[in-house]
Design an enzyme around this catalytic site. Structure first.
Site, mmCIF file in Angstrom:
data_model
loop_
_atom_site.group_PDB
_atom_site.id
_atom_site.type_symbol
_atom_site.label_atom_id
_atom_site.label_comp_id
_atom_site.label_asym_id
_atom_site.label_seq_id
_atom_site.Cartn_x
_atom_site.Cartn_y
_atom_site.Cartn_z
ATOM 1 N N ASN A 9 0.845 -1.187 0.000
ATOM 2 C CA ASN A 9 0.000 0.000 0.000
ATOM 3 C C ASN A 9 0.893 1.254 0.000
ATOM 4 O OD1 ASN A 9 -1.517 2.215 0.953
ATOM 5 N ND2 ASN A 9 -3.005 0.848 1.940
ATOM 6 N N ASN A 11 0.184 4.326 0.054
ATOM 7 C CA ASN A 11 -0.225 5.361 1.020
ATOM 8 C C ASN A 11 0.372 5.083 2.386
ATOM 9 O OD1 ASN A 11 -2.227 7.126 -0.445
ATOM 10 N ND2 ASN A 11 -3.063 5.091 -0.845
ATOM 11 N N ASP A 68 -1.382 -3.952 10.503
ATOM 12 C CA ASP A 68 -2.744 -4.276 10.112
ATOM 13 C C ASP A 68 -3.649 -3.288 10.826
ATOM 14 O OD1 ASP A 68 -4.205 -6.234 8.424
ATOM 15 O OD2 ASP A 68 -5.374 -6.454 10.249
ATOM 16 N N THR A 69 -4.635 -2.802 10.106
ATOM 17 C CA THR A 69 -5.495 -1.746 10.646
ATOM 18 C C THR A 69 -6.955 -2.132 10.484
ATOM 19 O OG1 THR A 69 -3.851 -0.052 10.140
ATOM 20 C CG2 THR A 69 -6.121 0.699 10.325
ATOM 21 N N TYR A 150 -10.944 4.531 4.477
ATOM 22 C CA TYR A 150 -12.118 5.165 5.088
ATOM 23 C C TYR A 150 -11.860 6.628 5.483
ATOM 24 C CZ TYR A 150 -13.952 0.351 5.689
ATOM 25 O OH TYR A 150 -14.410 -0.935 5.481
ATOM 26 N N ASP A 151 -10.716 7.197 5.101
ATOM 27 C CA ASP A 151 -10.369 8.561 5.531
ATOM 28 C C ASP A 151 -11.465 9.605 5.273
ATOM 29 O OD1 ASP A 151 -7.969 7.939 6.708
ATOM 30 O OD2 ASP A 151 -6.720 8.548 5.017
ATOM 31 N N HIS A 176 -3.860 6.763 14.215
ATOM 32 C CA HIS A 176 -3.561 5.422 14.721
ATOM 33 C C HIS A 176 -2.193 4.902 14.253
ATOM 34 C CE1 HIS A 176 -5.880 5.837 11.111
ATOM 35 N NE2 HIS A 176 -5.386 4.713 10.640
HETATM 36 P P1 IMP Z 1 -5.152 -3.144 6.026
HETATM 37 O O1 IMP Z 1 -4.437 -2.777 7.262
HETATM 38 O O2 IMP Z 1 -4.352 -2.758 4.821
HETATM 39 O O3 IMP Z 1 -5.603 -4.574 6.005
HETATM 40 O O4 IMP Z 1 -6.436 -2.211 5.955
HETATM 41 C C1 IMP Z 1 -7.726 -2.611 6.325
HETATM 42 C C2 IMP Z 1 -8.747 -1.627 5.782
HETATM 43 O O5 IMP Z 1 -8.678 -0.415 6.513
HETATM 44 C C3 IMP Z 1 -8.600 -1.243 4.309
HETATM 45 O O6 IMP Z 1 -9.885 -1.061 3.770
HETATM 46 C C4 IMP Z 1 -7.865 0.062 4.348
HETATM 47 O O7 IMP Z 1 -8.160 0.870 3.224
HETATM 48 C C5 IMP Z 1 -8.413 0.658 5.631
HETATM 49 N N1 IMP Z 1 -7.395 1.516 6.252
HETATM 50 C C6 IMP Z 1 -6.190 1.129 6.743
HETATM 51 N N2 IMP Z 1 -5.546 2.181 7.244
HETATM 52 C C7 IMP Z 1 -6.366 3.244 7.054
HETATM 53 C C8 IMP Z 1 -6.226 4.633 7.341
HETATM 54 O O8 IMP Z 1 -5.217 5.120 7.864
HETATM 55 N N3 IMP Z 1 -7.270 5.412 7.010
HETATM 56 C C9 IMP Z 1 -8.406 4.930 6.422
HETATM 57 N N4 IMP Z 1 -8.574 3.659 6.114
HETATM 58 C C10 IMP Z 1 -7.545 2.818 6.427
#
Ligand code: IMP
Length: 195
Positions: A9, A11, A68-69, A150-151, A176
């Site tokens: 990613n 970003n 992971d977020t 989701y920003d 976060h």
């Molecule tokens: P992952 O950590 O890449 O698996 O992200 C899980 C989901 O949360 C994905 O849909 C990402 O686009 C979203 N996501 C992760 N980090 C952020 C953030 O900082 N802002 C908004 N959405 C996020």
């Protein structure tokens, strides 16, 4: 010190690169020739972070960290949480995910939510995790063009703008991922000072 950040990613890479001191050379998955998709099949954010960093360590041998977020929404009992990326389906589309979330919250009393990032660092054979949380609320409509995921629908507490309306410096300061990365950096600097 060389460390792989296990993400594709761009970003996330940009956000994290802005916080890592220059003594630490950050390598991307592309830099180490890891072009395949890394599995994320665990049912917790912590588990997925570990799975990703462990995969890179096992298969490529590099010290590495992965994040992971998840977005945890109070009125939905913590959903989408670990399923945030594929909330609206396996196409993993940000617009679809946001639209579904806005729809689910149409009649909700509470719009409180939090982002949670877990970073799993594997140095040699030891794992350390760092967690960053940012509390806020889900807006009623999408606003802003910056950021990702989701920003456009997340407004952190104490601010009148969504993450997608903020510059990277502010998002990193209160967000976060920024909070989790700050702990990671503190930990790595502590290691340097010991050696
Ligand atoms: P992952 O950590 O890449 O698996 O992200 C899980 C989901 O949360 C994905 O849909 C990402 O686009 C979203 N996501 C992760 N980090 C952020 C953030 O900082 N802002 C908004 N959405 C996020």
């Amino acid at each position: 010190m060389q460390l792989v950040f296990a993400t594709n990613n761009q970003n996330k890479l940009k956000e994290v690169q802005a916080l890592i001191p220059s003594e630490i050379k950050l390598l991307s998955l592309k830099d180490i020739g890891c072009l395949e998709e890394i599995p994320e099949t665990q049912n917790t954010i912590e588990g997925n972070a570990t799975q990703k960093s462990q995969y890179v360590k096992d298969k490529y041998g590099y010290n590495c960290f992965a994040d992971d977020t998840g977005l945890e929404v109070e009125a939905l009992n913590g959903a989408p949480g670990v399923f945030s990326a594929r909330y609206a389906g396996t196409q993993r589309n940000d617009e679809d995910n946001m639209n579904l979330l806005l729809k689910k919250l149409e009649k909700a009393d509470s719009r409180s939510a939090q982002f949670k990032t877990v970073i799993s660092l594997i140095l040699d054979n030891t794992e350390t995790q760092f967690t960053g949380i940012c509390k806020g609320e889900i807006t009623k409509a999408k606003t802003g063009e910056r950021g990702f995921g989701y920003d456009p629908i997340f407004k952190p507490n104490g601010h009148d703008k969504t993450f997608a309306e903020m510059d990277l410096t502010l998002k990193n300061k209160i967000g976060h991922r920024g909070k989790a990365v700050s702990q990671l950096v503190k930990f790595l600097i502590g290691l340097y000072q010991k050696n």
